[in-house]
Design a protein around this motif. Sequence first.
Motif, PDB file in Angstrom:
ATOM      1  N   MET A 170       0.909  -1.278   0.013  1.00 15.35           N
ATOM      2  CA  MET A 170       0.051   0.038  -0.134  1.00 15.35           C
ATOM      3  C   MET A 170       0.795   1.197  -0.082  1.00 15.35           C
ATOM      4  O   MET A 170       0.558   2.302   0.485  1.00 15.35           O
ATOM      5  N   SER A 171       1.960   1.180  -0.868  1.00 21.33           N
ATOM      6  CA  SER A 171       2.864   2.229  -0.693  1.00 21.33           C
ATOM      7  C   SER A 171       2.350   3.442  -1.457  1.00 21.33           C
ATOM      8  O   SER A 171       1.600   3.078  -2.660  1.00 21.33           O
ATOM      9  N   LEU A 172       2.614   4.663  -1.045  1.00 19.79           N
ATOM     10  CA  LEU A 172       1.700   5.864  -1.874  1.00 19.79           C
ATOM     11  C   LEU A 172       2.777   6.189  -2.863  1.00 19.79           C
ATOM     12  O   LEU A 172       3.993   6.570  -2.478  1.00 19.79           O
ATOM     13  N   GLU A 173       2.376   6.821  -4.191  1.00 15.74           N
ATOM     14  CA  GLU A 173       3.117   7.635  -4.917  1.00 15.74           C
ATOM     15  C   GLU A 173       2.484   8.912  -5.070  1.00 15.74           C
ATOM     16  O   GLU A 173       1.273   9.024  -5.263  1.00 15.74           O
ATOM     17  N   LYS A 174       3.600   9.989  -4.995  1.00 18.34           N
ATOM     18  CA  LYS A 174       3.097  11.105  -4.823  1.00 18.34           C
ATOM     19  C   LYS A 174       2.880  11.791  -6.286  1.00 18.34           C
ATOM     20  O   LYS A 174       4.038  11.689  -7.117  1.00 18.34           O
ATOM     21  N   LEU A 175       2.057  12.093  -6.974  1.00 16.95           N
ATOM     22  CA  LEU A 175       1.781  12.447  -8.500  1.00 16.95           C
ATOM     23  C   LEU A 175       2.117  13.997  -8.629  1.00 16.95           C
ATOM     24  O   LEU A 175       2.507  14.451  -9.632  1.00 16.95           O
ATOM     25  N   SER A 176       1.647  14.833  -7.653  1.00 14.78           N
ATOM     26  CA  SER A 176       1.931  16.269  -7.561  1.00 14.78           C
ATOM     27  C   SER A 176       1.901  16.941  -6.422  1.00 14.78           C
ATOM     28  O   SER A 176       1.430  16.332  -5.613  1.00 14.78           O
ATOM     29  N   SER A 177       2.512  18.278  -6.101  1.00 16.64           N
ATOM     30  CA  SER A 177       2.532  18.877  -5.157  1.00 16.64           C
ATOM     31  C   SER A 177       2.261  20.270  -5.530  1.00 16.64           C
ATOM     32  O   SER A 177       3.040  20.929  -6.231  1.00 16.64           O
ATOM     33  N   ASN A 178       1.599  21.205  -4.591  1.00 15.19           N
ATOM     34  CA  ASN A 178       1.316  22.377  -4.943  1.00 15.19           C
ATOM     35  C   ASN A 178       1.383  23.245  -3.505  1.00 15.19           C
ATOM     36  O   ASN A 178       0.431  22.741  -2.593  1.00 15.19           O
ATOM     37  N   LYS A 179       1.976  24.112  -3.446  1.00 15.59           N
ATOM     38  CA  LYS A 179       2.157  24.949  -2.315  1.00 15.59           C
ATOM     39  C   LYS A 179       0.796  25.747  -2.264  1.00 15.59           C
ATOM     40  O   LYS A 179       0.551  26.403  -3.230  1.00 15.59           O
ATOM     41  N   VAL A 180       0.055  25.845  -1.069  1.00 10.81           N
ATOM     42  CA  VAL A 180      -1.220  26.829  -1.152  1.00 10.81           C
ATOM     43  C   VAL A 180      -1.391  27.213   0.488  1.00 10.81           C
ATOM     44  O   VAL A 180      -1.317  26.549   1.124  1.00 10.81           O
ATOM     45  N   TYR A 181      -1.693  28.373   0.501  1.00  7.82           N
ATOM     46  CA  TYR A 181      -1.807  28.810   1.823  1.00  7.82           C
ATOM     47  C   TYR A 181      -0.893  28.500   2.763  1.00  7.82           C
ATOM     48  O   TYR A 181      -1.236  28.067   4.024  1.00  7.82           O
ATOM     49  N   GLY A 182       0.301  28.618   2.336  1.00  9.19           N
ATOM     50  CA  GLY A 182       1.482  28.241   3.286  1.00  9.19           C
ATOM     51  C   GLY A 182       1.708  26.614   3.479  1.00  9.19           C
ATOM     52  O   GLY A 182       2.514  26.305   3.634  1.00  9.19           O
ATOM     53  N   GLY A 183       0.560  25.854   2.908  1.00 13.48           N
ATOM     54  CA  GLY A 183       0.493  24.431   3.117  1.00 13.48           C
ATOM     55  C   GLY A 183       0.945  23.673   2.018  1.00 13.48           C
ATOM     56  O   GLY A 183       1.444  24.394   1.157  1.00 13.48           O
ATOM     57  N   LEU A 192      -0.724  21.102  -0.957  1.00 17.46           N
ATOM     58  CA  LEU A 192      -1.837  20.150  -1.720  1.00 17.46           C
ATOM     59  C   LEU A 192      -1.242  18.991  -2.493  1.00 17.46           C
ATOM     60  O   LEU A 192      -0.572  19.490  -3.362  1.00 17.46           O
ATOM     61  N   ALA A 193      -1.229  17.939  -2.171  1.00  8.76           N
ATOM     62  CA  ALA A 193      -0.644  16.913  -2.819  1.00  8.76           C
ATOM     63  C   ALA A 193      -1.637  15.871  -3.146  1.00  8.76           C
ATOM     64  O   ALA A 193      -2.485  15.428  -2.559  1.00  8.76           O
ATOM     65  N   LYS A 194      -1.209  15.112  -4.459  1.00  6.24           N
ATOM     66  CA  LYS A 194      -2.165  14.261  -5.047  1.00  6.24           C
ATOM     67  C   LYS A 194      -1.342  13.022  -4.951  1.00  6.24           C
ATOM     68  O   LYS A 194      -0.213  12.830  -5.326  1.00  6.24           O
ATOM     69  N   TYR A 195      -1.912  12.033  -4.341  1.00  8.96           N
ATOM     70  CA  TYR A 195      -1.221  10.695  -4.200  1.00  8.96           C
ATOM     71  C   TYR A 195      -2.029   9.405  -5.039  1.00  8.96           C
ATOM     72  O   TYR A 195      -3.358   9.806  -5.229  1.00  8.96           O
ATOM     73  N   LYS A 196      -1.588   8.544  -5.413  1.00  8.52           N
ATOM     74  CA  LYS A 196      -1.896   7.288  -5.897  1.00  8.52           C
ATOM     75  C   LYS A 196      -1.493   6.232  -5.331  1.00  8.52           C
ATOM     76  O   LYS A 196      -0.221   6.148  -4.691  1.00  8.52           O
ATOM     77  N   PHE A 197      -2.357   5.195  -4.886  1.00 12.70           N
ATOM     78  CA  PHE A 197      -1.924   3.734  -4.417  1.00 12.70           C
ATOM     79  C   PHE A 197      -2.906   2.764  -4.836  1.00 12.70           C
ATOM     80  O   PHE A 197      -4.025   3.112  -5.386  1.00 12.70           O
ATOM     81  N   LYS A 198      -2.650   1.561  -4.879  1.00 11.87           N
ATOM     82  CA  LYS A 198      -3.141   0.271  -5.097  1.00 11.87           C
ATOM     83  C   LYS A 198      -4.182   0.075  -4.157  1.00 11.87           C
ATOM     84  O   LYS A 198      -3.882  -0.279  -2.923  1.00 11.87           O
ATOM     85  N   SER A 199      -5.475   0.126  -4.258  1.00 11.66           N
ATOM     86  CA  SER A 199      -6.393   0.113  -3.092  1.00 11.66           C
ATOM     87  C   SER A 199      -7.023  -1.454  -3.200  1.00 11.66           C
ATOM     88  O   SER A 199      -7.498  -1.816  -3.948  1.00 11.66           O
ATOM     89  N   ALA A 200      -6.898  -1.928  -2.021  1.00 11.84           N
ATOM     90  CA  ALA A 200      -7.293  -3.210  -1.586  1.00 11.84           C
ATOM     91  C   ALA A 200      -8.716  -3.201  -1.560  1.00 11.84           C
ATOM     92  O   ALA A 200      -9.677  -4.131  -2.263  1.00 11.84           O
TER      93      ALA A 200
END
Lengths: 289, 289
Positions: free
Chosen positions: B1-14, B16-24
């Motif tokens: 269940m390891s996560l792959e980070k597809l994208s990352s955007n800085k927003v309001y100081g924090g 926003l990251a998009k992840y993908k994983f194989k979902s059981a």
Amino acid sequence: MSLEKLSSNKVYGGELAKYKFKSAALGGLDANFNLFLPTNASESNKAPVLVYLAGLTCTEDNGAQKGGFLGPAAKEGIAILFPDTSPRGAGIEGEDDDWDFGTGAGFYVNATNPKYAKNYNMKTHVTLELPQVLETSGLPLDFKRQSIFGHSMGGHGALTLYLSSETKQYRSASAFAPISNPINAPWGKKAFGGYLLEGVEEAKALYDATELVSRHKGPLHVLVDYGTADNFYKQGQLLPENFLKAARDAGFDEFQVRVREQDGYDHSYYFISTFGEDHVHFHANFLRA
Amino acid sequence: MSLEKLSSNKVYGGELAKYKFKSAALGGLDANFNLFLPTNASESNKAPVLVYLAGLTCTEDNGAQKGGFLGPAAKEGIAILFPDTSPRGAGIEGEDDDWDFGTGAGFYVNATNPKYAKNYNMKTHVTLELPQVLETSGLPLDFKRQSIFGHSMGGHGALTLYLSSETKQYRSASAFAPISNPINAPWGKKAFGGYLLEGVEEAKALYDATELVSRHKGPLHVLVDYGTADNFYKQGQLLPENFLKAARDAGFDEFQVRVREQDGYDHSYYFISTFGEDHVHFHANFLRA
């Protein structure tokens, strides 16, 4: 030039409406735009107008949906006008081949190349035609109080339409990640080479924010934000440092031309929305005066 | 269940990251989600988690891009988890035929109809799998402090996952224009008829907010907004009035179950964004306690 209302959504107590009309400036093609009207706007209390110009590939929807501008504008009692980014459906050979030229990429110029001159007149569309169409429609807008902002290609548009206006049409200008010196950047060279008979040389006089600010006389009210993680900035498409240097060399201090480097932000609407409220408040200082 | 980070955007100081994983839970298919992490989140200061469930046809992106949640969440120090709305690419015959069933329309149930039971388990995906995957990934999230909200089908999901949780997984629930009594609405009847072996009868026990609130024991923290110009409300798809009546009949007052009718608002993200800050603040009361 009668307006057809395509949709209406209540938002933050006001209205976001999409309109369509036959645009003379764009050669008779249908043109869409969005207009946010704050709740307190009326015939006896017309709202000042903030124009938002979107970037490459965008439409009148991106800023309205993702910019984070409407809440702050509602609080300030400011209307926001969202034009499209180019004429659509002109049928000119090649206009749909590239994402950075032609459809979705009008660059807010008036084309002089005969191939594009009938349709690609986004400068006239934004500065003259839309105010006229909206004033004659009876909407409660006060076009004597206008400011302008934009993103990327639209930041270029906002800065150049502000700096080149002999009538001081706009009280202030701001931009997110603007193409700030397009005569020295690939996107700009390509656009001007296509739309303008004399290409980059012609653009120097009217369509380059760095050139314009270096020659500007009189006070300025300009705010620019760009992010250090912006790939287009890294690739030299934006060149805000050239604009900043030209402004300082021309004697404009940080109160007249403020350029802020934002650590870690990229080119997306996540970046824009983070600073959207800031920009609306910046313009409110001048629009409510 | 390891996560792959597809994208990352800085927003309001924090971030926003998009992840993908194989979902059981979704039968081994790839699943995407977005995660907003506020800037102050760290191993020693884990952020509470607000889960946002989107509506029919949506993905993990709609709420992140258009909801207006991230600025308020950044101020409150709250993380927001944006799951997708269904499995994608299961290859089940007919799953892409309709916009209100199948892909983009998982209804946050665990399917019992064998045709869908391998893949359509969005309830387990949201309540069990995503917290597990995120906790084992080492992200600074505190799943002991969770709340949940959503829009339309996602409002149905938020209310039913909150009300049906025997472990009180969520501290509070809120919804924009939720499908509040799906066993009596066309969308719900169609979805339950497809995903569940016993259809609407099976849904009564687990997947109908009005049924669940009428049987609920113990305190509740629920906020619902819907607009009078919402066409789906007018068509009887949402039925918030049934939910409200059931809550009052069961003894829940307006401090425990607040249902607000918002004049003139529709079903769009313009409506959601108008009240987005309100909802984040509502949950912050419970998440920070």
